[in-house]
Structure formats: C-alpha cells, structure tokens
Scaffold this motif. Sequence first.
Motif, PDB file in Angstrom:
ATOM      1  N   ARG A 114     -14.192  -7.895   1.720  1.00 11.66           N
ATOM      2  CA  ARG A 114     -12.964  -8.610   1.369  1.00 11.66           C
ATOM      3  C   ARG A 114     -11.756  -7.681   1.481  1.00 11.66           C
ATOM      4  O   ARG A 114     -11.866  -6.490   1.156  1.00 11.66           O
ATOM      5  CB  ARG A 114     -13.076  -9.144  -0.061  1.00 11.66           C
ATOM      6  N   PRO A 115     -10.630  -8.206   1.914  1.00 15.16           N
ATOM      7  CA  PRO A 115      -9.437  -7.342   2.058  1.00 15.16           C
ATOM      8  C   PRO A 115      -8.856  -6.977   0.707  1.00 15.16           C
ATOM      9  O   PRO A 115      -9.031  -7.695  -0.290  1.00 15.16           O
ATOM     10  CB  PRO A 115      -8.470  -8.206   2.875  1.00 15.16           C
ATOM     11  N   GLY A 116      -8.139  -5.871   0.687  1.00 15.99           N
ATOM     12  CA  GLY A 116      -7.498  -5.415  -0.540  1.00 15.99           C
ATOM     13  C   GLY A 116      -6.118  -6.013  -0.728  1.00 15.99           C
ATOM     14  O   GLY A 116      -5.673  -6.859   0.068  1.00 15.99           O
ATOM     15  N   PRO A 117      -5.412  -5.612  -1.762  1.00 13.34           N
ATOM     16  CA  PRO A 117      -4.049  -6.120  -2.010  1.00 13.34           C
ATOM     17  C   PRO A 117      -3.120  -5.798  -0.845  1.00 13.34           C
ATOM     18  O   PRO A 117      -3.184  -4.716  -0.263  1.00 13.34           O
ATOM     19  CB  PRO A 117      -3.626  -5.395  -3.291  1.00 13.34           C
ATOM     20  N   LYS A 118      -2.258  -6.740  -0.525  1.00  5.79           N
ATOM     21  CA  LYS A 118      -1.321  -6.569   0.590  1.00  5.79           C
ATOM     22  C   LYS A 118       0.075  -6.291   0.041  1.00  5.79           C
ATOM     23  O   LYS A 118       0.588  -7.019  -0.817  1.00  5.79           O
ATOM     24  CB  LYS A 118      -1.304  -7.833   1.454  1.00  5.79           C
ATOM     25  N   ALA A 119       0.705  -5.248   0.579  1.00  8.01           N
ATOM     26  CA  ALA A 119       2.032  -4.845   0.120  1.00  8.01           C
ATOM     27  C   ALA A 119       3.098  -5.769   0.687  1.00  8.01           C
ATOM     28  O   ALA A 119       3.145  -6.026   1.894  1.00  8.01           O
ATOM     29  CB  ALA A 119       2.318  -3.402   0.541  1.00  8.01           C
ATOM     30  N   VAL A 120       3.971  -6.275  -0.181  1.00  2.00           N
ATOM     31  CA  VAL A 120       5.112  -7.100   0.224  1.00  2.00           C
ATOM     32  C   VAL A 120       6.357  -6.575  -0.500  1.00  2.00           C
ATOM     33  O   VAL A 120       6.262  -5.885  -1.513  1.00  2.00           O
ATOM     34  CB  VAL A 120       4.889  -8.592  -0.100  1.00  2.00           C
ATOM     35  N   ASN A 121       7.517  -6.922   0.045  1.00  5.79           N
ATOM     36  CA  ASN A 121       8.792  -6.465  -0.530  1.00  5.79           C
ATOM     37  C   ASN A 121       8.802  -4.945  -0.725  1.00  5.79           C
ATOM     38  O   ASN A 121       9.270  -4.437  -1.745  1.00  5.79           O
ATOM     39  CB  ASN A 121       9.068  -7.157  -1.865  1.00  5.79           C
ATOM     40  N   ARG A 122       8.314  -4.244   0.269  1.00  6.13           N
ATOM     41  CA  ARG A 122       8.225  -2.791   0.159  1.00  6.13           C
ATOM     42  C   ARG A 122       9.603  -2.147   0.279  1.00  6.13           C
ATOM     43  O   ARG A 122      10.398  -2.503   1.127  1.00  6.13           O
ATOM     44  CB  ARG A 122       7.295  -2.253   1.249  1.00  6.13           C
ATOM     45  N   GLU A 123       9.847  -1.176  -0.595  1.00  3.53           N
ATOM     46  CA  GLU A 123      11.101  -0.419  -0.570  1.00  3.53           C
ATOM     47  C   GLU A 123      10.770   1.069  -0.632  1.00  3.53           C
ATOM     48  O   GLU A 123      10.091   1.528  -1.552  1.00  3.53           O
ATOM     49  CB  GLU A 123      11.987  -0.813  -1.751  1.00  3.53           C
TER      50      GLU A 123
ATOM     51  N   GLY B 152      -8.586  -6.185  -9.204  1.00  7.75           N
ATOM     52  CA  GLY B 152      -7.859  -6.470  -7.976  1.00  7.75           C
ATOM     53  C   GLY B 152      -6.744  -5.503  -7.664  1.00  7.75           C
ATOM     54  O   GLY B 152      -5.800  -5.842  -6.944  1.00  7.75           O
ATOM     55  N   TRP B 153      -6.838  -4.243  -8.169  1.00  7.63           N
ATOM     56  CA  TRP B 153      -5.796  -3.257  -7.937  1.00  7.63           C
ATOM     57  C   TRP B 153      -6.089  -2.435  -6.693  1.00  7.63           C
ATOM     58  O   TRP B 153      -7.244  -2.274  -6.292  1.00  7.63           O
ATOM     59  CB  TRP B 153      -5.687  -2.314  -9.136  1.00  7.63           C
ATOM     60  N   PRO B 154      -5.075  -1.868  -6.081  1.00 10.57           N
ATOM     61  CA  PRO B 154      -5.301  -0.939  -4.958  1.00 10.57           C
ATOM     62  C   PRO B 154      -5.811   0.400  -5.475  1.00 10.57           C
ATOM     63  O   PRO B 154      -5.523   0.799  -6.614  1.00 10.57           O
ATOM     64  CB  PRO B 154      -3.923  -0.800  -4.320  1.00 10.57           C
ATOM     65  N   ILE B 155      -6.569   1.122  -4.641  1.00 10.82           N
ATOM     66  CA  ILE B 155      -7.118   2.418  -5.047  1.00 10.82           C
ATOM     67  C   ILE B 155      -6.816   3.512  -4.017  1.00 10.82           C
ATOM     68  O   ILE B 155      -7.361   4.613  -4.122  1.00 10.82           O
ATOM     69  CB  ILE B 155      -8.637   2.328  -5.282  1.00 10.82           C
ATOM     70  N   ALA B 156      -5.963   3.242  -3.051  1.00 10.07           N
ATOM     71  CA  ALA B 156      -5.647   4.229  -2.014  1.00 10.07           C
ATOM     72  C   ALA B 156      -4.143   4.267  -1.789  1.00 10.07           C
ATOM     73  O   ALA B 156      -3.438   3.275  -1.994  1.00 10.07           O
ATOM     74  CB  ALA B 156      -6.374   3.913  -0.714  1.00 10.07           C
ATOM     75  N   THR B 157      -3.668   5.420  -1.341  1.00  8.02           N
ATOM     76  CA  THR B 157      -2.229   5.648  -1.137  1.00  8.02           C
ATOM     77  C   THR B 157      -1.837   5.478   0.329  1.00  8.02           C
ATOM     78  O   THR B 157      -1.003   6.223   0.838  1.00  8.02           O
ATOM     79  CB  THR B 157      -1.847   7.060  -1.621  1.00  8.02           C
ATOM     80  N   GLY B 158      -2.438   4.516   1.000  1.00  8.74           N
ATOM     81  CA  GLY B 158      -2.133   4.324   2.413  1.00  8.74           C
ATOM     82  C   GLY B 158      -0.674   4.008   2.679  1.00  8.74           C
ATOM     83  O   GLY B 158      -0.119   4.431   3.700  1.00  8.74           O
ATOM     84  N   VAL B 159      -0.025   3.284   1.771  1.00  8.16           N
ATOM     85  CA  VAL B 159       1.373   2.912   1.980  1.00  8.16           C
ATOM     86  C   VAL B 159       2.267   4.144   1.984  1.00  8.16           C
ATOM     87  O   VAL B 159       3.100   4.321   2.888  1.00  8.16           O
ATOM     88  CB  VAL B 159       1.827   1.910   0.899  1.00  8.16           C
ATOM     89  N   ILE B 160       2.108   5.024   1.009  1.00  6.12           N
ATOM     90  CA  ILE B 160       2.976   6.205   0.949  1.00  6.12           C
ATOM     91  C   ILE B 160       2.609   7.210   2.030  1.00  6.12           C
ATOM     92  O   ILE B 160       3.480   7.909   2.565  1.00  6.12           O
ATOM     93  CB  ILE B 160       2.917   6.843  -0.456  1.00  6.12           C
ATOM     94  N   GLU B 161       1.335   7.308   2.386  1.00  6.03           N
ATOM     95  CA  GLU B 161       0.939   8.209   3.473  1.00  6.03           C
ATOM     96  C   GLU B 161       1.548   7.742   4.793  1.00  6.03           C
ATOM     97  O   GLU B 161       2.043   8.548   5.584  1.00  6.03           O
ATOM     98  CB  GLU B 161      -0.582   8.259   3.584  1.00  6.03           C
ATOM     99  N   GLY B 162       1.511   6.445   5.030  1.00  2.00           N
ATOM    100  CA  GLY B 162       2.140   5.917   6.234  1.00  2.00           C
ATOM    101  C   GLY B 162       3.642   6.088   6.221  1.00  2.00           C
ATOM    102  O   GLY B 162       4.259   6.352   7.258  1.00  2.00           O
ATOM    103  N   THR B 163       4.254   5.971   5.037  1.00  2.00           N
ATOM    104  CA  THR B 163       5.696   6.168   4.924  1.00  2.00           C
ATOM    105  C   THR B 163       6.091   7.588   5.286  1.00  2.00           C
ATOM    106  O   THR B 163       7.091   7.815   5.972  1.00  2.00           O
ATOM    107  CB  THR B 163       6.164   5.829   3.503  1.00  2.00           C
ATOM    108  N   CYS B 164       5.307   8.569   4.831  1.00  5.53           N
ATOM    109  CA  CYS B 164       5.586   9.968   5.185  1.00  5.53           C
ATOM    110  C   CYS B 164       5.532  10.160   6.700  1.00  5.53           C
ATOM    111  O   CYS B 164       6.307  10.947   7.257  1.00  5.53           O
ATOM    112  CB  CYS B 164       4.585  10.888   4.506  1.00  5.53           C
ATOM    113  N   ARG B 165       4.651   9.426   7.347  1.00  7.08           N
ATOM    114  CA  ARG B 165       4.508   9.597   8.793  1.00  7.08           C
ATOM    115  C   ARG B 165       5.677   8.968   9.539  1.00  7.08           C
ATOM    116  O   ARG B 165       6.383   9.653  10.280  1.00  7.08           O
ATOM    117  CB  ARG B 165       3.188   8.987   9.274  1.00  7.08           C
ATOM    118  N   TYR B 166       5.900   7.651   9.343  1.00 10.05           N
ATOM    119  CA  TYR B 166       6.901   6.993  10.192  1.00 10.05           C
ATOM    120  C   TYR B 166       8.325   7.212   9.717  1.00 10.05           C
ATOM    121  O   TYR B 166       9.268   7.135  10.506  1.00 10.05           O
ATOM    122  CB  TYR B 166       6.608   5.496  10.321  1.00 10.05           C
ATOM    123  N   LEU B 167       8.523   7.494   8.415  1.00 12.08           N
ATOM    124  CA  LEU B 167       9.877   7.692   7.922  1.00 12.08           C
ATOM    125  C   LEU B 167      10.352   9.120   8.134  1.00 12.08           C
ATOM    126  O   LEU B 167      11.519   9.356   8.472  1.00 12.08           O
ATOM    127  CB  LEU B 167       9.945   7.341   6.430  1.00 12.08           C
TER     128      LEU B 167
END
Length: 375
Positions: free
Chosen positions: A145-154, A300-315
């Motif tokens: 099953r998929p994990g929580p999906k990030a929306v309204n990201r800032e 139903g909480w996230p357990i990985a920092t994929g959002v911030i790791e990706g932010t460090c890369r593309y930002l």
Amino acid sequence: MIVILSAPSGHIWRKTDNPLIRYTDLPTRPQLMQITTGAAQDVRDFYPQHSVPAPAARPSGEAGPRDLLVLSIDATGINMIDSGLRETPPGRDHGPQPPSAQLSCRERTGRTRMAVVTAVYDAAPAVRGPADIMPTGAIERAGRRPGPKAVNREVDASIIDSTAPMTTRLFDRAQQRDPQHLRRWIVLVDGNNHQIDRINAEAHAHGVRINLILDFVHVLEYLWKAAEDLHPTQPGRAAFIARTARDLLEHHPARVIADLTSQHEALAQAGTPASGLKRCIDYLTAKQPYLIYRIALAMGWPIATGVIEGTCRYLVKDRLAITGARWSLPGAEAVLLLRAVITNGDFPTYWKFHLEKEHQRTHTSRYQHQYDLAA
C-alpha cells in the motif's frame, strides 16, 4: 540562434541573428548580482503575511484539519569563496589549502558552508504495515500500500541563517497552518542531535505536541554497517537487513538492540573487530525514543525523509553544486530564496508584493511629506 559570449572586461554580450543588431550589451556580473539580491530582499517579509490554503476535505467528507502536518529539516553543503565561509572555531585550522595536483580531494576541506533546508506539508494518514515497507515475498510485494502523499508543500532554505532561526521559521509556518493545534504534527529527522534539540525547544515554545520520527532509511544505512561485520557475503548481509529491519517495524526497538548487543559480545569474546556493529548499536540506543515505526505505520504516518532529501537535491544541489561553482554569501542566499519561492509556486504573488515594497522604498517613503503638504 542566440549565443552568450563573455568579454574580458566583464561585460556579457549577446549575439543575435538580426544583421542590423549584431551585439547587445547585457548587464555585467556585478550588476546581475545586484539585480538578484535586490529581487530576493523581500522574501523573508513576504511569507509571514502569506497564508497557505487549508487541506481539502477528504472524499469521505471528513474535515481537513484531522490530517497530518509534517515538518522536516536537513542541511547540505555549498562550495563557497573564502569570504563566504563561517569563522573557524578556536583550535581548528581550516584555512585555504595550497595548490595541489589532487584538488578534487584537498579543496573540499573547509570550502563548504552548510545550507539549512526545511519543508512543511500536509498529508492524509495512510495506514500501512511492515509488509508494505519490507515485503518478504511476491505476495506481499504485490499487495503493498502507498504511504502518505505530500500536498501543499512549502520549502525554505538559507545559507546565512543557522539551524536555530530556520527551525523557528519552520514552526512559525506550521503554526499558520494549524493555529489551534487540531492536527497531528509529525517531525521527520535524520538523527542530527542539534536539530532534534532545536525541534523540541520550538515545540515547547509553540505549545504544541509533536511526534518525532527518525528516518528509516538512515537506520538502514547503520544496519548495513552492522551486516558487514556479521556476514562475509552479500546474500547473508541482505538477509540480515531484511530480517532485522522487519523486526524494527514489527516490534519494540529494545528487542533489536538487545539481539545486536548479544552478537557484538560474542564477536568481542572471539577477538573479532566489529566497529560497524558497535556504531549501529550506539546509534539505535541513542535514537530509541524516535524509533516508533510500529505506531507510525498503524496510525498512517510517514517514516522517511524523502521529501526533505529531494528538496536538498533539486533546490540546492541542482543549481548551487554545479561543477566548478563557488559562491559568495549574498549571491547564494539570494538564489536559494528565489528558488524556494518559485518551487512553492508563489513567485507571481511574491513579485507583486516585492514591487509594492520597492515602490514604498523608492517613492512613498521619500515623498510622503510632500504629498501631505500639497494636500
């Protein structure tokens, strides 16, 4: 076709296909720096008055405030010129390195400055189990099953501000999204002690209860170090990782720590060095309060920092870590601020705000007394 040419004088010339206009003079590099820093000077004043839309209602009709509010913080290095480096602490010498044939190795020491990156976003809970994270067979892999999906990201980033002010700003933005603290606040970290201390301090200052979770991917990295000491072959290491990581997801982390400790004691009695295993045990022991994966998956909480790791890369990395680039402090800060505004989708709104501020600085504040006299 348009070609950019750099003249020795520092001017940038643009060659055009129009035979009547062969070359046009573009701004010089110092002028471009001034334009960029000027365009970014109102970003910090823009976001405190800029609100983010509330989470949309779920398909079942439940209200959005019951969703998760996820915060994360990380840091990544940027190559700087000498004037942009932080002051060297007493007793440590990281001055300029002498020329060397191994510049790729030697020039790294003392040449980087850490940029702090933050992210806050909304997410609906997505209940999962250990089999969704570490499946053991084809049947479990097919039913993941998929994990929580990030929306309204800032996102936000700064090379000037340290962890403390950036954490304060992160919690202030989260406070704007949930002023009454009706939602579940989840904070994902990679284990940095200073970041954890600042997060707990800001949570106390804002009067909000947070759920701090250690990034599961970082835990896997330490488990791999332990596997290298326990198993000589790759299949044995992979099996150890699959079994131990699954135990962390299913059971209390104290059970895994106790099992690893007993294995380390057996190796110590046999005289076998196991520094990787010892580091893994120390890491899990120190971060045990944040290894709440069993609860997080059930809630139903996230357990990985994929959002911030990706932010460090593309930002940050995709622009400021290009080959051979070394940045000044004002230039790097301005580029980071503008990239964050564009990534958040707020540039049109920000630019209108910036023009109003610029008008106040250059006209209204200077001639307001004349308007009053004329009236």
